[in-house]
Design a protein around this motif. Structure first.
Motif, PDB file in Angstrom:
ATOM      1  N   HIS A 203      54.986  -8.756  82.212  1.00  0.00           N
ATOM      2  CA  HIS A 203      54.740  -7.308  82.300  1.00  0.00           C
ATOM      3  C   HIS A 203      53.853  -6.881  81.134  1.00  0.00           C
ATOM      4  CE1 HIS A 203      55.342  -3.048  82.801  1.00  0.00           C
ATOM      5  NE2 HIS A 203      55.954  -2.936  81.641  1.00  0.00           N
TER       6      HIS A 203
ATOM      7  N   TYR B 262      57.140   3.913  85.692  1.00  0.00           N
ATOM      8  CA  TYR B 262      57.071   2.568  86.268  1.00  0.00           C
ATOM      9  C   TYR B 262      58.457   1.931  86.208  1.00  0.00           C
ATOM     10  CZ  TYR B 262      56.065  -2.336  86.982  1.00  0.00           C
ATOM     11  OH  TYR B 262      56.066  -3.625  87.470  1.00  0.00           O
TER      12      TYR B 262
ATOM     13  N   PHE C 254      60.762  -1.634  87.756  1.00  0.00           N
ATOM     14  CA  PHE C 254      60.733  -2.895  88.493  1.00  0.00           C
ATOM     15  C   PHE C 254      62.138  -3.115  89.043  1.00  0.00           C
ATOM     16  CE2 PHE C 254      61.401  -7.438  88.959  1.00  0.00           C
ATOM     17  CZ  PHE C 254      60.286  -7.788  89.711  1.00  0.00           C
TER      18      PHE C 254
ATOM     19  N   PHE D  36      61.516 -12.829  83.168  1.00  0.00           N
ATOM     20  CA  PHE D  36      60.718 -11.620  82.913  1.00  0.00           C
ATOM     21  C   PHE D  36      60.226 -11.679  81.474  1.00  0.00           C
ATOM     22  CE2 PHE D  36      60.185  -7.196  81.536  1.00  0.00           C
ATOM     23  CZ  PHE D  36      59.489  -6.636  82.603  1.00  0.00           C
TER      24      PHE D  36
ATOM     25  N   TYR E 293      58.126  -9.616  78.509  1.00  0.00           N
ATOM     26  CA  TYR E 293      57.543  -8.341  78.091  1.00  0.00           C
ATOM     27  C   TYR E 293      56.404  -8.677  77.131  1.00  0.00           C
ATOM     28  CZ  TYR E 293      57.307  -3.370  76.949  1.00  0.00           C
ATOM     29  OH  TYR E 293      56.890  -2.060  76.815  1.00  0.00           O
TER      30      TYR E 293
ATOM     31  N   TRP F 219      64.817  -2.945  79.293  1.00  0.00           N
ATOM     32  CA  TRP F 219      64.375  -4.017  80.194  1.00  0.00           C
ATOM     33  C   TRP F 219      65.366  -5.182  80.179  1.00  0.00           C
ATOM     34  CZ3 TRP F 219      60.987  -3.630  83.934  1.00  0.00           C
ATOM     35  CH2 TRP F 219      59.974  -2.648  83.856  1.00  0.00           C
TER      36      TRP F 219
ATOM     37  N   GLY G  71      52.161  -4.602  87.366  1.00  0.00           N
ATOM     38  CA  GLY G  71      52.020  -3.152  87.210  1.00  0.00           C
ATOM     39  C   GLY G  71      50.704  -2.636  87.777  1.00  0.00           C
TER      40      GLY G  71
END
Length: 552
Positions: A59, A80, A82, A91, A93, A106, A294
Motif C-alpha cells: 500500500h 480509502y 481495504f 500487507f 505499508y 492498519w 489504491g
C-alpha cells in the motif's frame, strides 16, 4: 511531543522515523501506548508458510500517513479503505521515510482478518548511500544495532516484520556486509515476532550496483537466500518468470512477482487488466506482490470507490487463493471501519462521516457471479457500525433458492452451535423470500448431525434448526433473538454436530413458490454471530488506569 500527537488537535497520531540517528535512538515510551496494536494476528488456514502461492499487497498512497494516522479516527468523507482481506496473505505499508512504522489502525484491521503487516526500511538517493555507508561499511556492531532496533520496533508495536528496500548504489565494503545484515535481521525478527517476516526488494546487485532485475537471478540471489522472500521489480516478461521459477527451486512461493497497478514502465497488465499479470504469475506457481492497488481510489476517484473496488478485486478473484477462518467465536457486523453515519441496533445514532480502520470488523468473502449475484457494502443502512453487507441477485427460473458463500471455515465443529443472524429484505416484494443459514462440513465418514443414528447428510450440507426463542443460558446475550427493530429481522439457530469439520457458512435466500420467471432479491446482512462460544468466556478486565486526561 509532536511525533506522537497532532499539533493542531492534540490527538494521538501514528508516526515514522526519518534517519539512522532516530532509529538508533528509538526507545519505547509511555506516549507510545496508542501506537501498539491491540488485535493479535488471527489464526488462519492454510498457514502462511504452506507451499501454495501467496498474495502480498503493498500500500503506497500519496506519501502515506494521511487520515489513517489518526489513531482514534477522524471525520473523513470518502476515505480509502481495504477490506478484501480473505484474498491476500501479507500487507505492506510503504512510504519513502527511512523507517515506515505501519499506522496501528492498519495492523488492527489486518490482524483481525488473519493478515500479517510489514513496515518498510528504505534508503534511496545520495542520502541513502551515506546512510548505508554509515551502518554497513564498518564492522558488524553497526548493522547488528540496526537489526536489533528494527526487530524491537516490530515487537513493541506488534506488527510482523519488514520490507527492506535499498535503492542506492553501495560501496564494496557496504555490499559485502549486506547479506550478513539481512541474515541477522531475519533471525532477530523471527525471534522477536512469532511468524515474523523479512522480504527483500529487487534493487541492488551483489556487486553494489543499483539495477532492477525483474527476476531472481545469480546477481541478486545472495539476498534472497539471506531472508524470507524477494519482491521483484515490475518490468518483467514471461521469460523472467520461467528463469525465476527454475532458480528458486523449492522456494518458488517466496518470490513475490511485482505488479504495479498504475502500470508505470514496460509492464504486462495494470489497472483493470491486472488479471493478465496474475494469470502468468500463477501459471509459473509464483507468489504475487500487488503494488499500489489504491489506484482504484486515486485514479478512478473517491465518489464511486466501493463499487470500483469490488469490481477490481472481483476481476482478480480467480487468481487469489483465499484463506479460511479457523477459530471460534466468529462475530461480525461487516462494518468497514468508516461510514456516513453511525448505527446501533439498526438505528442511526449519529449522522456525519467517520473513519477508523481499527473499528473494521471481520470481513467476508465478496462473491460475484456475473449478472447473477453481487456482494457489496451498504453505507445507507446498518445494524451496528457504519455499514451492512448488501447481497443482490436473482433466483433463476425453476430454481427455489440461491446460496451465497460468506465465510470459508476450517476447524472442528463444536458439539453444539448457536448462530444468530440479523437481516433486512429490500425491494418490491420482500415477503416472497425467506432467509436462512447453511453450514457445510468437510466430507468425512464420521460426521453426523444430531445423534449418531441419524444418517449423514449426503452432501455435507446442514441447515441449522430455527429457534423461536434463545436457550435460557444465552437469553441475556441474545435478547434480540425474537425481535428485530427498525425493519431488521433477528433469527437464532442451533445445530448439533458430531465429529465434523466446518467448511463454509452460507446465506440461503429462498422463494416461497418456484416460478418460471427469474426473481430478483436484495438482502442486507447486519450481523452474523456464533453465540455459544461468545457466552462461554466473558473477558475479565483488570488493573484499569487512566492517564494524560485533558478535559474539554
Amino acid at each position: 511531543p509532536a511525533r506522537h500527537f497532532d499539533t493542531g488537535t492534540t490527538e494521538p497520531v501514528s508516526f515514522f522515523l526519518s534517519s539512522l540517528e532516530e532509529l538508533l535512538a528509538w526507545q519505547p515510551n509511555s506516549n507510545d501506548d496508542f501506537n501498539v496494536s491491540t488485535v493479535p494476528l488471527a489464526k488462519r488456514q492454510p498457514s502462511l508458510h504452506s507451499k501454495r502461492p501467496r498474495t502480498l499487497v503493498c500500500h503506497d498512497m500519496r506519501g502515506g500517513y494521511l487520515e489513517d494516522r489518526f489513531i482514534q479516527g477522524s471525520a473523513t468523507r470518502n476515505p480509502y479503505v481495504f477490506y478484501h482481506w480473505r484474498y491476500i496473505d501479507i500487507f505492506v505499508y510503504f512510504s519513502h521515510h527511512t523507517v515506515t512504522i505501519p499506522p496501528v489502525c492498519w495492523t488492527n484491521a489486518a490482524h483481525r482478518n488473519g493478515v500479517p503487516v510489514l513496515g518498510t526500511f528504505i534508503t534511496e538517493w545520495t542520502d541513502g548511500e551515506k546512510l548505508c555507508e554509515a551502518f554497513l561499511a564498518g564492522g558488524e556492531e553497526a548493522y547488528h544495532a540496526v537489526s536489533e532496533q528494527l526487530a524491537r520496533i516490530a515487537q513493541h508495536y506488534r506488527f510482523d516484520g519488514w520490507l527492506v528496500n535499498i535503492e542506492n548504489t553501495l560501496s564494496a565494503a557496504a555490499v559485502r556486509n549486506l547479506p550478513p545484515f539481512l541474515r541477522y535481521l531475519t533471525v532477530q525478527v523471527h525471534s522477536a515476532v512469532p511468524g515474523g517476516l523479512v522480504i527483500w526488494y529487487d534493487s541492488v546487485l551483489q556487486n553494489g550496483a543499483l539495477r532492477w532485475q525483474n527476476e531472481l537471478n545469480e546477481e541478486n540471489r545472495v539476498f534472497f537466500d539471506a531472508c524470507d522472500g524477494l519482491f521483484t521489480n515490475y518490468n518483467w516478461k514471461e521469460e523472467h518468470l520461467e528463469r525465476t521459477r527454475g532458480l528458486a527451486g523449492p522456494r518458488h512461493t517466496d518470490v513475490y512477482v511485482g505488479v504495479d497497478v498504475f502500470a508505470r514502465g514496460d509492464v504486462i497488465g495494470g489497472g483493470f487488466d491486472t488479471d493478465k499479470s496474475l494469470r502468468l504469475i500463477r501459471q509459473h506457481d509464483l507468489s504475487a506482490a500487488i503494488f499500489a492497488p489504491g489506484w482504484v481510489y486515486e485514479h478512478l476517484g473517491e465518489e464511486n470507490f466501493l463499487n470500483n473496488e469490488n469490481k477490481f478485486w472481483g476481476s482478480l478473484a480467480e487468481y487469489l487463493p483465499t484463506h479460511s477462518i479457523c477459530t471460534l467465536p466468529l462475530t461480525t457486523s461487516f462494518s468497514l471501519g468508516m461510514g456516513t453515519s453511525r448505527f446501533l441496533a439498526g438505528k442511526e445514532e449519529e449522522a456525519g462521516p467517520w473513519y477508523d480502520l481499527s473499528a473494521q470488523e471481520i470481513q467476508p468473502l465478496y462473491p460475484e457471479r456475473e449478472g447473477r449475484l453481487s456482494t457489496s457494502c451498504c453505507l445507507q443502512d446498518a445494524w451496528c457500525g457504519g455499514s451492512s453487507l448488501r447481497l443482490q441477485g436473482t433466483i433463476s427460473p425453476g430454481e427455489e433458492r440461491v446460496a451465497v458463500r460468506l465465510f470459508s471455515l476450517q476447524m472442528p465443529a463444536p458439539p453444539k452451535l448457536f448462530l444468530t443472524l440479523l437481516y433486512k429484505l429490500e425491494g418490491p416484494h420482500p415477503n416472497e423470500f425467506t432467509v436462512a443459514l447453511e453450514l457445510t462440513t468437510w466430507d468425512s465418514g464420521t460426521c453426523h448431525e444430531g445423534n449418531v443414528t441419524a444418517l449423514p447428510e449426503p452432501n455435507g450440507r446442514h441447515h441449522p434448526r430455527f429457534l423461536p426463542a434463545p436457550p435460557p443460558g444465552l437469553a441475556k446475550l441474545l435478547a434480540a433473538c425474537d425481535r428485530g427493530s427498525h425493519g431488521w429481522t433477528s433469527q437464532c439457530y442451533e445445530l448439533d454436530l458430531q465429529d465434523c469439520s466446518l467448511q463454509d457458512l452460507s446465506l440461503l435466500v429462498s422463494r416461497h413458490q418456484s416460478s418460471p420467471q427469474e426473481t430478483p432479491f436484495t438482502c442486507l446482512l447486519g450481523e452474523v454471530l456464533d453465540a455459544a462460544s461468545v457466552a462461554a468466556s466473558p473477558p475479565q478486565v483488570q488493573s484499569v488506569t487512566a492517564s494524560q486526561l485533558w478535559w474539554q
